[in-house]
Write an enzyme that holds these catalytic residues in place. Structure first.
Site, PDB file in Angstrom:
ATOM      1  N   ARG A  70       1.039  -1.162   0.034  1.00  0.00           N
ATOM      2  CA  ARG A  70       0.000   0.086   0.041  1.00  0.00           C
ATOM      3  C   ARG A  70       0.711   1.389   0.117  1.00  0.00           C
ATOM      4  NH1 ARG A  70       2.245   2.289   3.640  1.00  0.00           N
ATOM      5  NH2 ARG A  70       0.708   3.869   3.616  1.00  0.00           N
ATOM      6  N   GLY A  71       0.237   2.517  -0.335  1.00  0.00           N
ATOM      7  CA  GLY A  71       0.950   3.592  -0.289  1.00  0.00           C
ATOM      8  C   GLY A  71       1.032   3.978  -1.809  1.00  0.00           C
ATOM      9  N   ALA A  72       0.622   5.335  -2.294  1.00  0.00           N
ATOM     10  CA  ALA A  72       0.600   5.418  -3.681  1.00  0.00           C
ATOM     11  C   ALA A  72       1.595   5.084  -4.577  1.00  0.00           C
ATOM     12  CB  ALA A  72       0.125   6.955  -3.675  1.00  0.00           C
ATOM     13  N   ARG A 104      -7.267  -0.572  -6.999  1.00  0.00           N
ATOM     14  CA  ARG A 104      -7.602   0.816  -6.100  1.00  0.00           C
ATOM     15  C   ARG A 104      -7.806   2.023  -6.886  1.00  0.00           C
ATOM     16  NH1 ARG A 104      -4.530   1.358  -0.251  1.00  0.00           N
ATOM     17  NH2 ARG A 104      -6.105   2.001   0.075  1.00  0.00           N
ATOM     18  N   GLN A 197      -1.940   2.295   9.860  1.00  0.00           N
ATOM     19  CA  GLN A 197      -0.478   2.537   9.383  1.00  0.00           C
ATOM     20  C   GLN A 197       0.322   3.578   9.881  1.00  0.00           C
ATOM     21  OE1 GLN A 197      -3.555   2.835   8.074  1.00  0.00           O
ATOM     22  NE2 GLN A 197      -3.633   2.556   5.695  1.00  0.00           N
ATOM     23  N   ASP A 238      -2.148  10.844  -2.314  1.00  0.00           N
ATOM     24  CA  ASP A 238      -2.552   9.779  -3.356  1.00  0.00           C
ATOM     25  C   ASP A 238      -3.210  10.463  -4.541  1.00  0.00           C
ATOM     26  OD1 ASP A 238      -2.990   8.306  -0.316  1.00  0.00           O
ATOM     27  OD2 ASP A 238      -3.109   6.842  -1.871  1.00  0.00           O
ATOM     28  N   ASN A 248      -5.820  12.284   0.540  1.00  0.00           N
ATOM     29  CA  ASN A 248      -4.675  11.402   1.340  1.00  0.00           C
ATOM     30  C   ASN A 248      -5.517  10.659   2.433  1.00  0.00           C
ATOM     31  OD1 ASN A 248      -1.983  10.768   1.853  1.00  0.00           O
ATOM     32  ND2 ASN A 248      -2.120  11.729   3.708  1.00  0.00           N
ATOM     33  N   LYS A 249      -4.815   9.938   3.045  1.00  0.00           N
ATOM     34  CA  LYS A 249      -5.705   8.987   4.016  1.00  0.00           C
ATOM     35  C   LYS A 249      -6.628  10.031   4.713  1.00  0.00           C
ATOM     36  CE  LYS A 249      -5.242   5.538   4.417  1.00  0.00           C
ATOM     37  NZ  LYS A 249      -6.308   4.665   3.655  1.00  0.00           N
TER      38      LYS A 249
HETATM   39  O1  MRU Z   1      -4.560   3.330   2.225  1.00  0.00           O
HETATM   40  P1  MRU Z   1      -3.179   3.524   2.153  1.00  0.00           P
HETATM   41  O2  MRU Z   1      -2.409   2.989   3.334  1.00  0.00           O
HETATM   42  O3  MRU Z   1      -2.687   3.021   0.883  1.00  0.00           O
HETATM   43  O4  MRU Z   1      -2.914   4.909   2.156  1.00  0.00           O
HETATM   44  C1  MRU Z   1      -1.596   5.470   2.046  1.00  0.00           C
HETATM   45  C2  MRU Z   1      -1.848   7.143   2.159  1.00  0.00           C
HETATM   46  O5  MRU Z   1      -2.744   7.585   2.276  1.00  0.00           O
HETATM   47  C3  MRU Z   1      -0.315   7.761   2.040  1.00  0.00           C
HETATM   48  O6  MRU Z   1      -0.263   8.771   2.827  1.00  0.00           O
HETATM   49  C4  MRU Z   1      -0.114   8.053   0.415  1.00  0.00           C
HETATM   50  O7  MRU Z   1      -0.351   6.888  -0.215  1.00  0.00           O
HETATM   51  C5  MRU Z   1       1.201   8.722   0.336  1.00  0.00           C
HETATM   52  S1  MRU Z   1       2.415   7.375   0.396  1.00  0.00           S
HETATM   53  C6  MRU Z   1       3.910   8.130   0.069  1.00  0.00           C
END
Ligand code: MRU
Length: 336
Positions: A70-72, A104, A197, A238, A248-249
């Site tokens: 996970r993470g963009a 996603r 996270q 994201d 973002n999250k």
């Molecule tokens: O649902 P996730 O854990 O994939 O969400 C991740 C985030 O919101 C991060 O802040 C974002 O992807 C940036 S990662 C460098």
């Protein structure tokens, strides 16, 4: 999805309880040629267990969907390796690309990475894309650290570290560089409901980096700001729309509103692979709704995984090209 033994410094199968290690990019996600497969670190099991998973193309898409990775930027990199896997197996690339792209919806990095694989769907191209993302992280971290004054107490949300980018990190990269420059006093880490996270992944990464940190309940951020214990907020993204609105999250928007009330700057640190100039504003960013069971299996629940922070609440957006300020319609347009 099968499990393969961990290798190298993580040279044991199963658990590494409470042992903090800084991961190399290929320890987060990589392609292996013989037999062709994508191997990734299952982030759902961190920090108590470190397990590498072996994946087919469908399994790569599933790993992205169920957030084993996970993470963009990291899911973009994983999708690129997944497409290389499809090509190596002689599979229908249009179908493979569509499957990966649908895994996603919010992070634009997925579509961005698959588009870059279109004319050369090889593992070498995917590996180059991976290395480029890590290089972008290091450059943007340097620019973001320029915003830190000595003694900064920063607050971060979710995990925008090496795990989320395939190496080094965006927001966490900025914290690492600021620490190396002697500018950072400590980091407050939102635990980040519902999947933690922050308390599982960001805390693990900051521990490995030797950066003083403390996990807080998401709802504790306001009182820390009121007590003058937060100097800035640093997050990843994201998807960033052309006007600077940023997805973002879930919970980032709340932090931004609180930060504005307390006159604290919120910085978004993200590579250009996260900027989507085809979305004119945040209203055009698709927001992922995840299974209610991630919140509660007993009662009805809503589970939006992201929110949109309006551009006017963001003090600066930092990419590998530098620090961009409002009006973002102009400062971001200059990126392409
Ligand atoms: O649902 P996730 O854990 O994939 O969400 C991740 C985030 O919101 C991060 O802040 C974002 O992807 C940036 S990662 C460098």
């Amino acid at each position: 999805m099968g499990t393969v033994p961990t290798r190298g410094r993580l040279g044991r199968v199963g658990t590494i309880r409470h042992e903090a290690v800084t991961l190399e990019p290929e320890e987060i996600v990589r392609y292996e040629a013989d037999p062709p497969r994508v191997v990734l670190l299952d982030q759902r099991r961190l920090p108590d267990e470190v397990v590498f998973e072996c994946a087919t193309v469908g399994e790569v898409a599933a790993a992205i969907r169920n957030m084993a990775i996970r993470g963009a930027p990291a899911i973009g990199v994983a999708a690129a390796y997944g497409l290389a896997l499809a090509a190596a197996r002689g599979e229908d690339l249009e179908h493979a690309s569509a499957t990966l792209a649908a895994s996603r919806p919010t992070a634009v990095n997925l579509a961005w990475a698959l588009e870059r694989m279109r004319d050369d769907p090889t593992s070498a191209r995917a590996r180059a894309l991976h290395e480029d993302e890590v290089g972008r992280c290091r450059r943007m971290a340097g620019h973001a650290a320029d915003l830190f004054a000595p003694g900064t107490r920063a607050l971060t949300h979710c995990n925008a570290g090496g795990l989320a980018t395939g190496g080094y990190g965006s927001a966490v990269g900025a914290l690492r560089t600021a620490w190396d420059r002697g500018l950072l006093e400590r980091v407050w880490i939102d635990e980040t409901r519902p999947l933690l996270q922050g308390s599982r992944l960001t805390a693990w990464e900051l521990e490995a980096a030797g950066i003083p940190h403390a996990v807080i309940a998401d709802s504790a951020a306001a009182s820390l700001m009121a007590a003058d214990e937060v100097d800035c907020i640093v997050t990843g993204a994201d998807r960033i729309a052309a006007n600077g609105d940023t997805a973002n999250k879930i919970g980032t928007y709340s932090l931004a509103v609180l930060a504005a009330h307390h006159d604290i700057p919120l910085y978004v640190v993200a590579p250009t692979s996260t900027v989507d100039l085809s979305a004119s504003s945040g209203a055009e960013i698709p927001i992922e709704e995840r299974a209610p069971e991630e919140i509660t299996a007993r009662f009805p629940a809503r589970n939006p995984a992201f929110d949109v922070t309006p551009a006017e609440l963001i003090a600066a957006i930092v990419t590998e090209h530098g620090v961009h300020r409002a009006p973002y319609a102009q400062s971001l347009a200059a990126l392409v």
